[in-house]
Write a protein that holds these residues in place. Structure first.
Motif, PDB file in Angstrom:
ATOM      1  N   ASN A 111       3.661  -1.436   0.351  1.00  0.00           N
ATOM      2  CA  ASN A 111       4.017  -1.122   1.608  1.00  0.00           C
ATOM      3  C   ASN A 111       2.978   0.045   2.389  1.00  0.00           C
ATOM      4  O   ASN A 111       2.901  -0.244   3.379  1.00  0.00           O
ATOM      5  CB  ASN A 111       5.297  -0.533   1.772  1.00  0.00           C
ATOM      6  N   ALA A 112       2.193   0.708   1.363  1.00  0.00           N
ATOM      7  CA  ALA A 112       1.265   1.664   1.830  1.00  0.00           C
ATOM      8  C   ALA A 112      -0.066   1.032   1.607  1.00  0.00           C
ATOM      9  O   ALA A 112      -1.126   1.767   1.431  1.00  0.00           O
ATOM     10  CB  ALA A 112       1.232   2.797   0.734  1.00  0.00           C
ATOM     11  N   CYS A 113      -0.197  -0.287   1.439  1.00  0.00           N
ATOM     12  CA  CYS A 113      -1.772  -1.256   1.475  1.00  0.00           C
ATOM     13  C   CYS A 113      -2.536  -0.869   2.498  1.00  0.00           C
ATOM     14  O   CYS A 113      -2.382  -0.858   3.690  1.00  0.00           O
ATOM     15  CB  CYS A 113      -1.124  -2.475   1.591  1.00  0.00           C
ATOM     16  N   PRO A 114      -3.855  -0.270   2.147  1.00  0.00           N
ATOM     17  CA  PRO A 114      -4.872   0.093   3.063  1.00  0.00           C
ATOM     18  C   PRO A 114      -5.631  -0.994   3.597  1.00  0.00           C
ATOM     19  O   PRO A 114      -6.489  -0.868   4.180  1.00  0.00           O
ATOM     20  CB  PRO A 114      -5.718   1.262   2.436  1.00  0.00           C
ATOM     21  N   ALA A 115      -5.548  -2.327   3.080  1.00  0.00           N
ATOM     22  CA  ALA A 115      -6.154  -3.617   3.348  1.00  0.00           C
ATOM     23  C   ALA A 115      -5.937  -3.707   4.787  1.00  0.00           C
ATOM     24  O   ALA A 115      -5.127  -3.701   5.439  1.00  0.00           O
ATOM     25  CB  ALA A 115      -5.865  -4.773   2.612  1.00  0.00           C
ATOM     26  N   HIS A 116      -7.100  -4.508   5.324  1.00  0.00           N
ATOM     27  CA  HIS A 116      -7.384  -4.839   6.691  1.00  0.00           C
ATOM     28  C   HIS A 116      -7.506  -6.478   7.023  1.00  0.00           C
ATOM     29  O   HIS A 116      -8.047  -7.072   5.844  1.00  0.00           O
ATOM     30  CB  HIS A 116      -8.424  -4.206   7.564  1.00  0.00           C
ATOM     31  N   LEU A 117      -6.705  -7.082   7.949  1.00  0.00           N
ATOM     32  CA  LEU A 117      -6.894  -8.515   8.103  1.00  0.00           C
ATOM     33  C   LEU A 117      -8.139  -8.966   8.559  1.00  0.00           C
ATOM     34  O   LEU A 117      -8.634  -8.401   9.668  1.00  0.00           O
ATOM     35  CB  LEU A 117      -5.826  -8.891   9.082  1.00  0.00           C
ATOM     36  N   LEU A 122      -6.288 -10.879   4.028  1.00  0.00           N
ATOM     37  CA  LEU A 122      -6.556  -9.562   3.953  1.00  0.00           C
ATOM     38  C   LEU A 122      -7.919  -9.312   2.880  1.00  0.00           C
ATOM     39  O   LEU A 122      -7.781 -10.131   1.838  1.00  0.00           O
ATOM     40  CB  LEU A 122      -5.304  -9.101   3.209  1.00  0.00           C
ATOM     41  N   LYS A 123      -8.448  -8.151   3.174  1.00  0.00           N
ATOM     42  CA  LYS A 123      -9.588  -7.963   2.410  1.00  0.00           C
ATOM     43  C   LYS A 123      -9.139  -6.690   1.491  1.00  0.00           C
ATOM     44  O   LYS A 123      -8.760  -5.738   1.764  1.00  0.00           O
ATOM     45  CB  LYS A 123     -10.931  -7.195   3.178  1.00  0.00           C
ATOM     46  N   ARG A 131      -0.256  -4.910  -7.878  1.00  0.00           N
ATOM     47  CA  ARG A 131      -0.975  -5.808  -9.034  1.00  0.00           C
ATOM     48  C   ARG A 131      -1.814  -6.693  -8.220  1.00  0.00           C
ATOM     49  O   ARG A 131      -2.667  -7.541  -9.017  1.00  0.00           O
ATOM     50  CB  ARG A 131       0.065  -6.573  -9.800  1.00  0.00           C
ATOM     51  N   VAL A 132      -1.793  -6.768  -6.874  1.00  0.00           N
ATOM     52  CA  VAL A 132      -2.713  -7.886  -6.311  1.00  0.00           C
ATOM     53  C   VAL A 132      -4.059  -7.815  -6.498  1.00  0.00           C
ATOM     54  O   VAL A 132      -4.746  -8.691  -6.765  1.00  0.00           O
ATOM     55  CB  VAL A 132      -2.545  -7.685  -4.801  1.00  0.00           C
ATOM     56  N   GLY A 133      -4.715  -6.431  -6.449  1.00  0.00           N
ATOM     57  CA  GLY A 133      -6.089  -6.140  -6.791  1.00  0.00           C
ATOM     58  C   GLY A 133      -6.516  -6.453  -8.171  1.00  0.00           C
ATOM     59  O   GLY A 133      -7.487  -7.190  -8.289  1.00  0.00           O
ATOM     60  N   GLU A 134      -5.752  -6.376  -9.166  1.00  0.00           N
ATOM     61  CA  GLU A 134      -6.134  -6.733 -10.557  1.00  0.00           C
ATOM     62  C   GLU A 134      -6.036  -7.842 -10.877  1.00  0.00           C
ATOM     63  O   GLU A 134      -6.967  -8.696 -11.169  1.00  0.00           O
ATOM     64  CB  GLU A 134      -5.059  -5.955 -11.334  1.00  0.00           C
ATOM     65  N   GLY A 135      -4.984  -8.896 -10.079  1.00  0.00           N
ATOM     66  CA  GLY A 135      -4.803 -10.044 -10.255  1.00  0.00           C
ATOM     67  C   GLY A 135      -6.086 -10.974  -9.692  1.00  0.00           C
ATOM     68  O   GLY A 135      -6.583 -12.003 -10.235  1.00  0.00           O
ATOM     69  N   VAL A 146     -10.290 -16.697  -3.883  1.00  0.00           N
ATOM     70  CA  VAL A 146      -9.188 -16.009  -3.717  1.00  0.00           C
ATOM     71  C   VAL A 146      -8.728 -15.610  -2.484  1.00  0.00           C
ATOM     72  O   VAL A 146      -9.688 -14.788  -1.817  1.00  0.00           O
ATOM     73  CB  VAL A 146      -8.941 -14.759  -5.046  1.00  0.00           C
ATOM     74  N   PHE A 147      -7.617 -16.026  -1.732  1.00  0.00           N
ATOM     75  CA  PHE A 147      -7.533 -15.534  -0.471  1.00  0.00           C
ATOM     76  C   PHE A 147      -6.007 -14.853  -0.375  1.00  0.00           C
ATOM     77  O   PHE A 147      -5.158 -15.307  -1.170  1.00  0.00           O
ATOM     78  CB  PHE A 147      -7.257 -16.712   0.449  1.00  0.00           C
ATOM     79  N   ILE A 148      -5.938 -13.771   0.115  1.00  0.00           N
ATOM     80  CA  ILE A 148      -4.540 -13.125   0.301  1.00  0.00           C
ATOM     81  C   ILE A 148      -4.185 -13.325   1.853  1.00  0.00           C
ATOM     82  O   ILE A 148      -4.898 -12.844   2.875  1.00  0.00           O
ATOM     83  CB  ILE A 148      -4.660 -11.605   0.003  1.00  0.00           C
TER      84      ILE A 148
END
Length: 232
Positions: A111-117, A122-123, A131-135, A146-148
């Motif tokens: 919920n505190a994700c600093p990524a921008h669209l 998302l980058k 765990r998204v970054g590690e995955g 890989v795309f978020i």
């Protein structure tokens, strides 16, 4: 009545055929229900091609039978996804990593994700809050693109841009089912992985299953040490 007499053999034949068709559908439905119940209880699939064709062709009837015998709609959808993965497995393994892509839903992030669209989703900043970054890092080491993504429109855009032959789609149950079916229509080999929890934020992916599918068809020497355990 005498006017119908010449047509009585035809009418009788049509009636008998109709009864036979209805009986065949009902019997097929119960056979499919037994096979599906066995798959749910044991985790093993018998006659997957027959099951998939039957469950999709008789979807309305099968949903009703599932509910009648105490199963949830989610059980039906999970069977469909599992069948599709089973049938796609061999073809997926034959596709080079350079022609595969992974689509990760943005609902997995913190919920505190600093990524921008950005225009490709998302980058990820690999901040460690989820765990998204590690995955993503491990999948990219394997060679995946890989795309978020925040929605299905991004998936269509990236498919049109990069033309992957095979994809791994992660998401909630209905999204995965619809995504796998859409991929089949556009001749893309899709493997679907259902989230362990649903929702709009901070959902949980089955990362072990993601990695088990991701390493399919990859030479063991190209698999990083932390993913060796997922080789079959």
């Amino acid at each position: 009545m005498s006017l119908l007499n010449p047509y009585m053999p035809v009418i009788t034949l049509v009636g008998e055929l109709t009864v036979l068709i209805i009986l065949s559908i009902v019997i097929s439905g119960f056979i499919l229900l037994i096979l599906a119940a066995y798959a749910i209880k044991s985790g093993n699939l018998l006659f997957p091609r027959f099951m998939r064709a039957g469950l999709l062709f008789l979807e309305g009837l099968m949903r009703a039978l599932f509910r009648l015998f105490g199963f949830e709609d989610s059980d039906f959808l999970k069977i469909i996804v599992t069948l599709q993965n089973t049938l796609n497995r061999k073809a997926f393994m034959a596709v080079p990593i350079s022609e595969r892509a992974v689509f990760i839903p943005h609902c997995l992030r913190s919920n505190a994700c600093p990524a921008h669209l950005h225009d490709e989703g998302l980058k990820c900043r690999e901040c460690g809050l989820c765990r998204v970054g590690e995955g993503k890092r491990l999948l990219e080491i394997l060679g995946y693109r890989v795309f978020i993504i925040p929605g299905s429109s991004f998936i269509k855009r990236m498919i049109k841009r990069y033309h992957p032959r095979a994809i791994i789609g992660i998401g909630c149950l209905m999204e995965v089912k619809e995504g796998v079916e859409m991929s089949t229509q556009v001749d893309i080999i899709a493997m679907g992985i259902v989230n362990l929890s649903d929702g709009c934020v901070e959902t949980t992916a089955d990362w072990d299953q993601v990695f088990r599918i991701a390493v399919l068809g990859i030479d063991p020497k190209d698999v990083p040490d932390e993913m060796i355990k997922y080789l079959e």
